[in-house]
Design an enzyme around this catalytic site. Structure first.
Site, mmCIF file in Angstrom:
data_model
loop_
_atom_site.group_PDB
_atom_site.id
_atom_site.type_symbol
_atom_site.label_atom_id
_atom_site.label_comp_id
_atom_site.label_asym_id
_atom_site.label_seq_id
_atom_site.Cartn_x
_atom_site.Cartn_y
_atom_site.Cartn_z
ATOM 1 C CG ASP A 183 42.629 40.298 38.799
ATOM 2 O OD1 ASP A 183 43.065 38.996 38.381
ATOM 3 O OD2 ASP A 183 42.694 41.104 38.444
ATOM 4 C CG ASP A 238 43.569 41.829 32.135
ATOM 5 O OD1 ASP A 238 43.103 40.739 32.477
ATOM 6 O OD2 ASP A 238 44.238 42.716 32.448
#
Ligand SMILES: *[C@@H]1O[C@H](CO)[C@@H](O)[C@H](O)[C@H]1NC(C)=O
Ligand SMILES: *[C@@H]1O[C@H](CO)[C@@H](O)[C@H](O)[C@H]1NC(C)=O
Length: 420
Positions: A183, A238
């Site tokens: 990430d 996301d």
């Protein structure tokens, strides 16, 4: 690699499709002359090079499996991971190819140990990750884990790997990790094109082949450089469990279709099928677009407790076969008129996958023309309906028309049989 200081100005040419009046597309060549990538001599390779930093031989087809985030967020523990591995086997999902069991954020203590190693969270992963990997491997599955190219992960409940790349890659390899999702939160402000390749090199030196999933949210067009650095790259931020979120990610991901290939895939984020926020038809559209787009098929529901409908969708072998087809070409939206869309792409054996999507509020008829798909206009074509599981009785010339419900789709494999 540029000479001298190890600073390489990069120019990448990208084909960009622009939609014209009436739904047609034309191609533009766009020169991305910036940003300037600052790969140090340490890394030893410029972005202009075609050579992969990550020749791990993985991901010849898109990865399939499960990830904890969409359903569980931070509320994970080793029992959930083990039961998920059990369920992937007992439901038959593992036999269909869903083999990665991927732990997302929140699996580690906030503090490293006195040697600087990551420490599995004692309250939730008391047996440690090595023991979990052994368990998952004993079921014929693979274990994935999560870290971050920053000082802390997105949850801020555990450290990131920035500055600890080699040490963490070695730790992951020693535990038997097979997949790393990496990430982009809480970083030092340097570019992902600087931070991500450091982990690529660390993984290559770790002694284990580890699938490398770049999760930099599409910020710096990772489709342009991702194939040299990772096995997949997020093209979007996301996903959430709504129709609007799902189709917008599908669109953003489609923009980069030309840049997917075996070994490196565009990633519009993990599946929401089975999490309850969309209708059955909408989840079928979700699964179909991900499949035809050669996206990773990472389930995001609780596979220990699925409805019949969810199982029916994610176990559709014919749709999975489109995703896993050996040609590895991502489909494109070849035509759209208002809310009606035609997605298509080639498959092995001179076949074509075609998806008719109705994004509008009313049932509508959608016609796919051979010309849009790339089939010679006079070809006689056999059509297999992948959700009805039947080959249509009629053969088609020039086009195929279907009536499609609101927020629903029809998916076919077309095979030319001769010319008229
Ligand atoms: C199983 O899923 C249903 C909804 O599909 C939910 O109501 C139920 O609480 C779930 N059970 C468990 C044990 O999570
Ligand atoms: C589809 O093809 C048939 C047969 O070639 C033709 O008669 C028809 O007009 C076409 N339909 C559309 C909507 O293009």
């Amino acid at each position: 690699m540029g000479s001298g200081g190890g600073r390489v100005a990069v120019e990448e040419v990208v084909r960009v499709r622009v939609r014209m009046v009436g739904g047609w597309y034309c191609w533009l060549l766009v020169l991305l002359a910036s940003p300037t990538f600052t790969f140090g001599n340490r890394i030893g390779i410029g972005i202009g090079s075609r050579r992969s930093l990550l020749p791990n031989g993985l991901a010849l087809t898109p990865p399939m499996g499960w990830n904890s985030w969409n359903h569980f967020n931070c509320k994970i523990d080793e029992k959930i991971i083990k039961e998920t591995a059990d369920a992937l086997v007992s439901t038959g999902l593992s036999k269909l190819g869903y083999t990665y069991v991927n732990i997302d954020d929140c699996w580690a203590e906030i503090a490293r140990d006195d040697k600087g190693n990551l420490v599995p969270k004692k309250t939730t992963f008391p047996s440690g990750i090595k023991s979990l990997a052994d368990y998952v491997h004993s079921k014929g599955l693979k274990l994935g884990i999560y870290s971050d190219a920053g000082y802390f992960t997105c949850s801020k409940t555990m450290p990131g790997s920035l500055g600890h790349e080699e040490q963490d890659a070695k730790t992951f390899a020693s535990w038997g990790i097979d997949y790393l999702k990496y990430d982009n939160c809480n970083n030092d402000g340097t570019k992902p094109t600087v931070r991500y390749p450091i982990m690529t090199r660390a993984l290559m030196k770790s002694g284990r082949d580890i699938f490398f999933s770049l999760c930099e949210w599409g910020d710096m067009h990772p489709a342009l450089w991702g194939a040299k650095v990772g096995n997949s790259w997020r093209t979007t931020n996301d996903i959430s469990d709504t129709w609007e979120s799902m189709v917008s990610r599908a669109d953003m991901n489609e923009f980069y279709a030309d840049l997917a290939r075996p070994g490196g895939w565009n990633d519009p984020d993990m599946l929401e099928v089975g999490n309850g926020g969309m209708t059955k038809d909408e989840y079928i559209v979700h699964f179909s677009i991900w499949a035809i787009s050669k996206a990773p098929l990472l389930l995001g529901c609780d596979v220990r407790n699925m409805t019949k409908e969810t199982v029916e969708i994610i176990t559709n072998k014919e749709v999975i076969a489109v995703n896993q087809d050996g040609l590895g070409v991502q489909a494109k939206k070849v035509r759209s008129e208002g809310d009606q869309e035609i997605w298509a792409g080639p498959l092995t054996g001179y076949r074509f996958a075609v998806l008719l999507v109705n994004r509008g509020p009313l049932r509508n008829s959608i016609t796919a023309e051979w010309d849009d798909i790339g089939i010679p206009p006079k070809s006689i074509v056999k059509a297999r309906d992948l959700w009805e599981h039947k080959t249509l009785n009629t053969q088609f010339v020039g086009n195929l028309t279907a009536s499609v419900d609101s927020h629903a789709c029809k998916m076919y494999i077309l095979k030319p049989v001769s010319s008229s």
